[in-house]
Design an enzyme around this catalytic site. Sequence first.
Site, PDB file in Angstrom:
ATOM      1  CG  ASP A   1      -6.328  -1.826   4.009  1.00 38.09           C
ATOM      2  OD1 ASP A   1      -6.685  -0.887   3.421  1.00 38.09           O
ATOM      3  OD2 ASP A   1      -5.299  -2.531   3.555  1.00 38.09           O
TER       4      ASP A   1
ATOM      5  CB  CYS B   1      -6.164   3.406  -0.369  1.00 37.97           C
ATOM      6  SG  CYS B   1      -7.601   2.286  -1.302  1.00 37.97           S
TER       7      CYS B   1
END
Length: 398
Positions: A303, A343
Site C-alpha cells: 500500500d 492512492c
Amino acid sequence: MTTSSLPTIRLKPKTQARAIRHGFPWVYDNELVADRRTKAIAPGTIALLEDSDRAPVATVTVNPSSRIMARVLDRDPNVQIDQAWIAARLQRAHTMRERVFDTPYYRLVHAEADGLPGVIIDRFGEIAVVQPNAAWAETLLPQIVDSLVTVTGVTCVIKNASGRARVLEGLDDSSGALLGDMPASPRPVVINGATYMADLTGGQKTGLFYDQRPNHAFAATLAAESRVLDVFSHVGGFSLAALAAGAASALAVDGSQPALELAQEGAGRMGATDRFSTRKGDAFEVMSALAEEGETFDVVICDPPAFAPNKQVLEKGLRAYERVARLAAPLVAEGGYLGLCSCSHAATLDKFRAACVKGIGRAGRDGALIHTGFAGPDHPLHLQLAESGYLKALFFRL
C-alpha cells in the site's frame, strides 16, 4: 451576505457554463475573465459566478492565487453562505456516517463530495481533525468549528495544516488545537477487530487512513492461519487486520520508525505481540532482501504512497507501481494472494491494473484478479470529479 452585495466573477465567452450548472465544482483560472478587479479579490472571498452573458450560475469561493480559481459552494446564486449553511452540510454528512458506522470513527467530510470544497474532517470519537485545504474554509474556520460542535458534540477540534493542497492555496502550515486540548498521546481506534494507534498531532495526514477500511476487511478474509507481509504498512493497516482475523504471523515493513512503533503498540493492545514483527527500511530494498533470503508469505499486501499525484508524473508513477508488483510477486507462496494498492488519482484503475499485471508477469508469475476494492462510504465519490475516487486495491491469487 446577499447576492447583490457579493463581488462577481465572469466566465470567458468560450467557457461553457453547462458543466458547472450540471455539477462540476471547479473553475480554473484560464476559464475566467481575470481583469484587475478579479485578481484583487481576497483569497477565500464568497462571490457570484456569472456566465459570459452575465447570467448567474452559482455561488462560489474565489482564490486568485490558485489554479482552481473558483470552487462552487452552491448552485443557488441566491444562497447565503453562513454558519447555518455550513451546519446543514455537516448535518447531511453526519447523518450518512451515523447510519453506516456503529462507532464515531470515520471521515466525516470528504471535501467536494460532501459539499464542502477543500474541507477534510476525520472524526475520532469526541475529537475531530480538520484540514481546511481551501482559502474559504480557512476564512470561515470559526464557523466550521462551531457548526461541528453543534452537529456532532465533539469536545476537541484540531487543525491539521500539513499537506500539498494548502501550499497550492497559499495557506500557512500552522497546526494546533482550535477547541479543547491537544491529545497527550496516540489514540486507540478499533476497526475490523484490529486496534490502530492514531497519532492525531504528529502522524501522517489526520493520524489514520480510514479510506482503506473495506480493503483491510477483504484482506483479512484471506489471512486466517496465514503468513502475512504488509509493505508500506504505516501503523499496521493490513497486518493488524490480518492478525485480528487469525493470521499465524504478520511482518510490517515501513520507512518510518515512529509508525512501526505505533503498529507494535496496536499489536500489543490486541494481545498479538508474539505473532507480529516489524522491519524498518526502504520498501523496495526490503522486498529485494526478503527474496534473497528465500522468504515467502501466504498473503502480501503493498500500500505505497501516491507515486502519481498528478498527470505530470503519471508515467514515472506507473513504472513505480510496476516495480512494486515485480518485487512483491516472488514473495507470494504458490497459491497465495497479492494485494496491490494505489492512492494516485492520476493513475486510473485501468492504467494501475495494467502496471500491476505487467509487473507480475515480469516477475515470472501468473494468476487471476479476484477482487477490486475502493475507498469506503465515508470517502464518497463526487459524480463530476474523478479525483475524488482516487483509491484502488487489486487482489490477485498467484
